[in-house]
Design an enzyme around this catalytic site. Structure first.
Site, PDB file in Angstrom:
ATOM      1  N   THR A 209       0.846  -1.196   0.000  1.00  0.00           N
ATOM      2  CA  THR A 209       0.000   0.000   0.000  1.00  0.00           C
ATOM      3  C   THR A 209       0.876   1.239   0.000  1.00  0.00           C
ATOM      4  O   THR A 209       1.843   1.313   0.758  1.00  0.00           O
ATOM      5  CB  THR A 209      -0.886   0.055   1.266  1.00  0.00           C
ATOM      6  N   ASN A 211       1.552   4.628   1.220  1.00  0.00           N
ATOM      7  CA  ASN A 211       1.107   5.420   2.368  1.00  0.00           C
ATOM      8  C   ASN A 211       1.332   6.903   2.083  1.00  0.00           C
ATOM      9  O   ASN A 211       2.405   7.292   1.637  1.00  0.00           O
ATOM     10  CB  ASN A 211       1.908   5.039   3.625  1.00  0.00           C
ATOM     11  N   GLU A 256      -3.601   4.755   3.299  1.00  0.00           N
ATOM     12  CA  GLU A 256      -2.784   3.910   2.423  1.00  0.00           C
ATOM     13  C   GLU A 256      -3.637   3.305   1.317  1.00  0.00           C
ATOM     14  O   GLU A 256      -4.795   2.972   1.524  1.00  0.00           O
ATOM     15  CB  GLU A 256      -2.090   2.820   3.241  1.00  0.00           C
TER      16      GLU A 256
HETATM   17  N1  RBF Z   1      -6.063  -3.076   8.729  1.00  0.00           N
HETATM   18  C1  RBF Z   1      -6.812  -3.455   9.776  1.00  0.00           C
HETATM   19  O1  RBF Z   1      -6.301  -3.597  10.882  1.00  0.00           O
HETATM   20  N2  RBF Z   1      -8.153  -3.655   9.663  1.00  0.00           N
HETATM   21  C2  RBF Z   1      -8.795  -3.530   8.471  1.00  0.00           C
HETATM   22  O2  RBF Z   1      -9.998  -3.717   8.426  1.00  0.00           O
HETATM   23  C3  RBF Z   1      -8.017  -3.177   7.321  1.00  0.00           C
HETATM   24  N3  RBF Z   1      -8.596  -3.083   6.116  1.00  0.00           N
HETATM   25  C4  RBF Z   1      -7.821  -2.813   5.018  1.00  0.00           C
HETATM   26  C5  RBF Z   1      -8.404  -2.781   3.775  1.00  0.00           C
HETATM   27  C6  RBF Z   1      -7.650  -2.498   2.652  1.00  0.00           C
HETATM   28  C7  RBF Z   1      -8.303  -2.478   1.301  1.00  0.00           C
HETATM   29  C8  RBF Z   1      -6.256  -2.242   2.782  1.00  0.00           C
HETATM   30  C9  RBF Z   1      -5.430  -1.932   1.573  1.00  0.00           C
HETATM   31  C10 RBF Z   1      -5.681  -2.259   4.017  1.00  0.00           C
HETATM   32  C11 RBF Z   1      -6.435  -2.563   5.165  1.00  0.00           C
HETATM   33  N4  RBF Z   1      -5.869  -2.600   6.421  1.00  0.00           N
HETATM   34  C12 RBF Z   1      -6.626  -2.951   7.508  1.00  0.00           C
HETATM   35  C13 RBF Z   1      -4.520  -2.095   6.653  1.00  0.00           C
HETATM   36  C14 RBF Z   1      -3.447  -3.139   6.797  1.00  0.00           C
HETATM   37  O3  RBF Z   1      -3.330  -3.423   8.167  1.00  0.00           O
HETATM   38  C15 RBF Z   1      -2.177  -2.454   6.265  1.00  0.00           C
HETATM   39  O4  RBF Z   1      -2.285  -2.335   4.877  1.00  0.00           O
HETATM   40  C16 RBF Z   1      -0.922  -3.187   6.625  1.00  0.00           C
HETATM   41  O5  RBF Z   1      -0.733  -3.119   8.008  1.00  0.00           O
HETATM   42  C17 RBF Z   1       0.272  -2.579   5.929  1.00  0.00           C
HETATM   43  O6  RBF Z   1       0.390  -1.217   6.145  1.00  0.00           O
HETATM   44  P1  ADP Z   2       5.051   0.766   3.587  1.00  0.00           P
HETATM   45  O1  ADP Z   2       4.715   0.305   4.946  1.00  0.00           O
HETATM   46  O2  ADP Z   2       6.337   1.527   3.532  1.00  0.00           O
HETATM   47  O3  ADP Z   2       3.924   1.496   2.935  1.00  0.00           O
HETATM   48  P2  ADP Z   2       4.382  -1.486   1.862  1.00  0.00           P
HETATM   49  O4  ADP Z   2       4.818  -2.897   2.097  1.00  0.00           O
HETATM   50  O5  ADP Z   2       2.955  -1.132   2.090  1.00  0.00           O
HETATM   51  O6  ADP Z   2       5.327  -0.556   2.738  1.00  0.00           O
HETATM   52  O7  ADP Z   2       4.831  -1.153   0.385  1.00  0.00           O
HETATM   53  C1  ADP Z   2       4.440   0.058  -0.200  1.00  0.00           C
HETATM   54  C2  ADP Z   2       5.306   0.463  -1.380  1.00  0.00           C
HETATM   55  O8  ADP Z   2       5.346  -0.528  -2.388  1.00  0.00           O
HETATM   56  C3  ADP Z   2       4.690   1.667  -2.044  1.00  0.00           C
HETATM   57  O9  ADP Z   2       5.071   2.871  -1.430  1.00  0.00           O
HETATM   58  C4  ADP Z   2       5.179   1.539  -3.479  1.00  0.00           C
HETATM   59  O10 ADP Z   2       6.417   2.200  -3.613  1.00  0.00           O
HETATM   60  C5  ADP Z   2       5.350   0.060  -3.686  1.00  0.00           C
HETATM   61  N1  ADP Z   2       4.277  -0.601  -4.463  1.00  0.00           N
HETATM   62  C6  ADP Z   2       4.507  -1.557  -5.395  1.00  0.00           C
HETATM   63  N2  ADP Z   2       3.368  -1.992  -5.929  1.00  0.00           N
HETATM   64  C7  ADP Z   2       2.364  -1.318  -5.323  1.00  0.00           C
HETATM   65  C8  ADP Z   2       0.942  -1.356  -5.445  1.00  0.00           C
HETATM   66  N3  ADP Z   2       0.333  -2.170  -6.302  1.00  0.00           N
HETATM   67  N4  ADP Z   2       0.212  -0.513  -4.670  1.00  0.00           N
HETATM   68  C9  ADP Z   2       0.813   0.301  -3.799  1.00  0.00           C
HETATM   69  N5  ADP Z   2       2.153   0.368  -3.646  1.00  0.00           N
HETATM   70  C10 ADP Z   2       2.941  -0.414  -4.391  1.00  0.00           C
HETATM   71 MG    MG Z   3       1.937   0.693   2.952  1.00  0.00          MG
END
Ligand code: RBF
Ligand code: ADP
Ligand code: MG
Length: 316
Positions: A209, A211, A256
Site C-alpha cells: 500500500t 502510504n 494507504e
Molecule cells: N487493517 C486493519 O487492521 N483492519 C482492516 O480492516 C483493514 N482493512 C484494510 C483494507 C484495505 C483495502 C487495505 C489496503 C488495508 C487494510 N488494512 C486494515 C490495513 C493493513 O493493516 C495495512 O495495509 C498493513 O498493516 C500494511 O500497512
Molecule cells: P510501507 O509500509 O512503507 O507502505 P508497503 O509494504 O505497504 O510498505 O509497500 C508500499 C510500497 O510498495 C509503495 O510505497 C510503493 O512504492 C510500492 N508498491 C509496489 N506496488 C504497489 C501497489 N500495487 N500498490 C501500492 N504500492 C505499491
Molecule cells: Mg503501505
C-alpha cells in the site's frame, strides 16, 4: 493562468482593469463554480482579466490560531481554479497588520487604485475585512462612489440545502464520499507524497500500500474505500484504507492505497487519490490471514464498483 503573490506584481497585468472576486474558495465546489462562471462572463464582456483574490495563510489561522482542515490545500485550489479558466490568481499573504486595514481602505487603496477593479462578483453571504464590515451593501455603496459594479451570486442548492464548504467537510468526515461528489462536481481528492510505513503491506500481507504523508487537510472517516489513483498522468483503480490498522495495534493514523495491477516503487513521488465509495469500516482481525482474505474481497468489490459507469472519473 498566472499565480501572483503581491499587489505590486499584479499591477503590471491589470493596466486595463479587471473583474474580481475575493474569497477563500475552499473546495472550489459547485457554488464557487457558479460564481466563477459569472466572473468569467463579466470579464469576457469587458475584455479584462478575471481575477480571484485569495489569502494565504487562511485569515482565521492568523487571527485565531487555527482554521478548519482544508478541502483543497493551496496547490489543489490553484489547480482547480486553473481548470475553471480563471486568468489570474492573486494570493496575498495574510498578516496581523493586514487584518487592521478597514474594509473601506481595502476597497479604495487596493481594489480600486492598485487593481483597477471594474466589476466585482461576490457570493451571497460574503463579508470581509475588520469585523466583516465589507459586505455587499458596503461594496455597493463604494462601487457607486468609486465607479465599479457589484454582482451578488445566489447560492447553489443540492438536495434542498445550500452547498457550502462546511457542509462538504461534514460529509467527508462522515465518510459520505459518494454523496459529496454532487456538491464538489468531482470526487473528493487528496494529493500527497508517498512515504514509508511499517513495511508490512508487501512483505507480510503480499498487498503493498502506498502510504500518504499527512498534512493538515481533510480526510474521510476511517474505513475502506474504492478509489481512483493518479500517478504520473495515468489513472489506476485502487482500494484505500484510512485508519489505525487495529489488527497490528498501531496508534498513528495512516492513509494507504493498494493500487490494482500496479508494480512500481513510488516512494517519494506524488499521487492523487480520488475517493469514490466507502466499502466498510476498518476492523480488528484475529489473524493476518483473516485480514488478508478480507482485503482480497475488498479489492474485488472495489474493482466492481469502479467498473460502474457512474463511477467514471471525469474532471481530474
Ligand atoms: N487493517 C486493519 O487492521 N483492519 C482492516 O480492516 C483493514 N482493512 C484494510 C483494507 C484495505 C483495502 C487495505 C489496503 C488495508 C487494510 N488494512 C486494515 C490495513 C493493513 O493493516 C495495512 O495495509 C498493513 O498493516 C500494511 O500497512
Ligand atoms: P510501507 O509500509 O512503507 O507502505 P508497503 O509494504 O505497504 O510498505 O509497500 C508500499 C510500497 O510498495 C509503495 O510505497 C510503493 O512504492 C510500492 N508498491 C509496489 N506496488 C504497489 C501497489 N500495487 N500498490 C501500492 N504500492 C505499491
Ligand atoms: Mg503501505
Amino acid at each position: 493562468m498566472r499565480v501572483l503573490r503581491s499587489i505590486e506584481e499584479a499591477r503590471v497585468y491589470l493596466d486595463k482593469g479587471c473583474c474580481l472576486t475575493i474569497g477563500n474558495f475552499d473546495g472550489v465546489h459547485v457554488g464557487h463554480k457558479a460564481l466563477l462562471n459569472k466572473l468569467k462572463e463579466r470579464a469576457r464582456d469587458l475584455f479584462v482579466p478575471s481575477v480571484v483574490l485569495t489569502f494565504d495563510p487562511h485569515p482565521l489561522k492568523v487571527l485565531k490560531g487555527s482554521c478548519p482542515p482544508f478541502i483543497t490545500p493551496m496547490p489543489q485550489k490553484i489547480e482547480l481554479l486553473q481548470k475553471e479558466g480563471i486568468d489570474l490568481i492573486l494570493c496575498i499573504e495574510f498578516t496581523p497588520d493586514f487584518a487592521t486595514i478597514s474594509a473601506r481602505a481595502f476597497v479604495e487603496d487596493i481594489l480600486v487604485k492598485a487593481l483597477k477593479v471594474k466589476e466585482m462578483v461576490i457570493g451571497y453571504d460574503y463579508a470581509f475585512g475588520r469585523d466583516r464590515e465589507g459586505n455587499y451593501e458596503l461594496l455597493k455603496e463604494l462601487g457607486d462612489k468609486l465607479g465599479f459594479l457589484v454582482w451578488r451570486v445566489e447560492p447553489v442548492y443540492v438536495k434542498g440545502e445550500v452547498v457550502s464548504s462546511t457542509r462538504i467537510r461534514k460529509m467527508v468526515q462522515q465518510g459520505m464520499v459518494w454523496e459529496v461528489r454532487e456538491l464538489l462536481g468531482r470526487f473528493y481528492q487528496v494529493y500527497g507524497e508517498v512515504v514509508k510505513g511499517f513495511r508490512r503491506g508487501g512483505p507480510m500481507l503480499g498487498i503493498p500500500t502506498a502510504n500518504l504523508h499527512l498534512v493538515d487537510e481533510l480526510f474521510p472517516k476511517e474505513g475502506v474505500y474504492a478509489v481512483w489513483v493518479e500517478w504520473r498522468e495515468r489513472i489506476y483503480k485502487g482500494v484505500a484504507n484510512i485508519g489505525y490498522n487495529p489488527t497490528f495495534g498501531n496508534s498513528v493514523l495512516s492513509v494507504e492505497t493498494h493500487i490494482l495491477n500496479f508494480n512500481h516503487d513510488i516512494y517519494g513521488e506524488k499521487i492523487k487519490v480520488h475517493f469514490v465509495q466507502r466499502i466498510r469500516e476498518e476492523k480488528k482481525f484475529s489473524s493476518i490471514e483473516e485480514l488478508k482474505n478480507q482485503i482480497l474481497k475488498d479489492i474485488e468489490k472495489g474493482r466492481r464498483l469502479l467498473d460502474r459507469s457512474d463511477a467514471r472519473i471525469h474532471n481530474g
